[in-house]
Scaffold this active site. Structure first.
Site, PDB file in Angstrom:
ATOM      1  N   TYR A 163       0.837  -1.203   0.000  1.00 50.56           N
ATOM      2  CA  TYR A 163       0.000   0.000   0.000  1.00 50.56           C
ATOM      3  C   TYR A 163       0.873   1.255   0.000  1.00 50.56           C
ATOM      4  O   TYR A 163       0.702   2.147  -0.836  1.00 50.56           O
ATOM      5  CB  TYR A 163      -0.898  -0.020   1.228  1.00 50.56           C
ATOM      6  N   LYS A 167       1.363   3.981  -3.046  1.00 49.89           N
ATOM      7  CA  LYS A 167       0.957   5.363  -2.843  1.00 49.89           C
ATOM      8  C   LYS A 167       2.132   6.331  -3.046  1.00 49.89           C
ATOM      9  O   LYS A 167       1.941   7.464  -3.527  1.00 49.89           O
ATOM     10  CB  LYS A 167       0.360   5.539  -1.447  1.00 49.89           C
TER      11      LYS A 167
END
Length: 277
Positions: A163, A167
C-alpha cells in the site's frame, strides 16, 4: 416580486468524475463537489453503494449519474468517461480516490499477483482514467485532477508495504502528470492522515482518544476534511497550484512538538494508518 439570482458557485457548469465514491472519503468528495455546483459521475465496485451515492447527490439537488465497476478494468474507466461525456458533454475534474490496501502483511509473504493488483488499482488506474479524460475533453479544454494519496507514504511500517509503496509511486505520478499536462490541466494530490472511515476502523476505533490526543489538532480526521481540500484544489482559487501534495493530516507530521507527548504505540497508529476510500 422576483427573487434575486443565486450567486454562482465555485464549480457551476463543470463535470467531475470521482472514483471509490460509494463510501467514506470518496462519497464525501462527491457530495462536496456537488455542493460547489459540479455535476457528478461517480463510480465504485459496490453497485448498491453507487446507487445510494447517486440518490444522495440528487437529493441535495445535484445532477448525478453512476457507473458501477472496478477501476482495475480499463474498459470500465473508458465507460465512466463516455458516460460523463454523454450526460454532460465535458469532463472538467477527475478525482482518483479508489484504492486497495491488499496485500496486507510482510512483503516477504506477498504473492506476486496481489502485489501487482495493488499497483494496478493504486497507480495504473489513476493514470488510465486521466488518459481517458485527456482524450475525451481535457486535452483541448483543460481541467483539474486530484489524486488521493496518504500521509503514510512518507514512512515505512509493518504490513502495509504494498500500500505505502504504491501510494509513494502515485505521488510521483501526480508530479509527473502535472509537468506533462500543464498548462491545460492542473494535477495535485491530497495526503490524508488518519480519517474516520470503515477501511481505517481497525486503527482508530480501539484507541481514538489517545490517537487524537497525540495530534496538535486534538482529533482524528473526518471524510469532510479531505473533501473540502479537494474541492479547493479543483477550483479556480487554486489556479496557480499544480504538482503539489496537500497534507490533510491534523498535524501528524509535526506532532512531536505537541506538549501532550507522543508515545511510540500512538506514533505507530498514526503513521501506519490506512485512510481508506
Amino acid at each position: 416580486m422576483t427573487s434575486p439570482p443565486c450567486a454562482p458557485r465555485a464549480l457551476d457548469g463543470r463535470a467531475a468524475v470521482v472514483t471509490g465514491a460509494s463510501r467514506g472519503i470518496g462519497r464525501a468528495i462527491a457530495e462536496e463537489l456537488a455542493r460547489a455546483g459540479a455535476a457528478l459521475c461517480v463510480t465504485a465496485r459496490d453497485t448498491e453503494g453507487v446507487r445510494e451515492t447517486v440518490a444522495a447527490l440528487r437529493a441535495q439537488g445535484a445532477d448525478a449519474v453512476g457507473v458501477a465497476g472496478s477501476v482495475a478494468d480499463p474498459a470500465h474507466l473508458w465507460e465512466v468517461t463516455e458516460r460523463t461525456m454523454a450526460a454532460y458533454g465535458r469532463v472538467d475534474i477527475v478525482v482518483n480516490n479508489a484504492a486497495t490496501n491488499q496485500p496486507y502483511g510482510p512483503l516477504m509473504e506477498a504473492e506476486p499477483d496481489a502485489w501487482r493488483a495493488a499497483f494496478t488499482v493504486n497507480v495504473e488506474a489513476p493514470l488510465r482514467l486521466v488518459q481517458c479524460a485527456w482524450r475525451a475533453w481535457m486535452g483541448e479544454h483543460g481541467g483539474a485532477v486530484v489524486t488521493v494519496c496518504t500521509e503514510g507514504a512518507a514512512h515505512v511500517g509493518p504490513n502495509v508495504g504494498a500500500y505505502g509503496t504504491s501510494k509513494a509511486a502515485l505521488l510521483h505520478l501526480t508530479a509527473q502528470l502535472a509537468g506533462e499536462l500543464g498548462p491545460l490541466v492542473r494535477v495535485n494530490s491530497v495526503s490524508p492522515g488518519l480519517v474516520r472511515t470503515e477501511m481505517a476502523r481497525f486503527v482508530w476505533e480501539r484507541a481514538e482518544e489517545s490517537v487524537a490526543a497525540a495530534l496538535p489538532t486534538g482529533r482524528i480526521g473526518e471524510p469532510e476534511d479531505v473533501a473540502r481540500a479537494v474541492r479547493w484544489l479543483v477550483s479556480d482559487e487554486a489556479s496557480w497550484i499544480t504538482g503539489a501534495d496537500l497534507l490533510v493530516d491534523g498535524g501528524t507530521r509535526v506532532r512531536a512538538a505537541s506538549p501532550t507527548g507522543d508515545a511510540p504505540a500512538v506514533q505507530n497508529r498514526l503513521r501506519y494508518h490506512l485512510p481508506g476510500s
